[in-house]
Design a protein around this motif. Structure first.
Motif, PDB file in Angstrom:
ATOM      1  N   UNK A 148     -34.844 -17.583 -27.916  1.00 49.72           N
ATOM      2  CA  UNK A 148     -34.810 -16.688 -28.976  1.00 49.72           C
ATOM      3  C   UNK A 148     -33.424 -16.077 -29.183  1.00 49.72           C
ATOM      4  N   UNK A 149     -33.392 -15.291 -30.425  1.00 51.44           N
ATOM      5  CA  UNK A 149     -32.032 -14.969 -30.975  1.00 51.44           C
ATOM      6  C   UNK A 149     -32.389 -13.234 -31.100  1.00 51.44           C
ATOM      7  N   UNK A 150     -31.514 -12.384 -30.822  1.00 45.74           N
ATOM      8  CA  UNK A 150     -31.476 -10.892 -31.230  1.00 45.74           C
ATOM      9  C   UNK A 150     -29.992 -10.609 -31.860  1.00 45.74           C
ATOM     10  N   UNK A 151     -29.985  -9.691 -32.851  1.00 40.01           N
ATOM     11  CA  UNK A 151     -28.815  -9.362 -33.394  1.00 40.01           C
ATOM     12  C   UNK A 151     -28.150  -8.855 -32.310  1.00 40.01           C
ATOM     13  N   UNK A 152     -26.954  -8.931 -32.346  1.00 35.25           N
ATOM     14  CA  UNK A 152     -25.869  -8.085 -31.467  1.00 35.25           C
ATOM     15  C   UNK A 152     -26.146  -6.639 -31.361  1.00 35.25           C
TER      16      UNK A 152
END
Length: 146
Positions: free
Chosen positions: A24-28
């Motif tokens: 998955x990906x999270x915003x920094x």
């Protein structure tokens, strides 16, 4: 494996016993403890994790975190990119005594939450913080001052 937004919290015992996997990906910008060390909150953090049980039936979390972090070079004071591509393995344990029994290849994750869950983003944020250099500097020849 399709990238998706990872869960905020999860139960590592269940995750590992099911040999579960996610990417998955999270915003920094969601990594609050990391942000003060950065010059920009732009970008994303890619994370991957799979679970399995070790020989003593403890949850193992095999993970990878990737991000391009903007740091301030301490020589020229300009922004620079610190590329992180870190693999790590955590073993979920109940206390320090059990953590002391682990091999050096795995890091302990002491489960202190009464619900048996952990905050997943915090696990990846810890690894990003640990990846930061003591003193941020451009590579030799890339700095405008040196």
């Amino acid at each position: 494996m399709r990238d998706q937004r990872p869960p905020e919290r999860f139960a590592p015992h269940k995750f590992a016993s099911q040999n579960a996997v996610f990417s998955g990906v999270w915003p920094l910008a969601h990594f609050d403890r990391l942000l003060p060390s950065l010059t920009s909150s732009d970008g994303d953090v890619k994370c991957e994790m799979r679970g399995e049980l070790d020989s003593m039936r403890r949850p193992l979390l095999l993970a990878r975190v990737q991000a391009d972090l903007q740091l301030q070079c301490q020589t020229c004071l300009q922004s620079m990119v610190h590329h992180v591509d870190q693999e790590f393995t955590l073993c979920v344990v109940k206390d320090d005594d059990e953590a002391d029994e682990l091999s050096e290849e795995v890091d302990p994750l002491i489960l202190e939450d009464a619900t048996g869950e952990i905050a997943l983003r915090e696990v990846f944020e810890d690894e990003l913080i640990l990846s930061l250099p003591v003193v941020a500097n451009h590579e030799p020849g890339d700095c405008s001052v040196a």
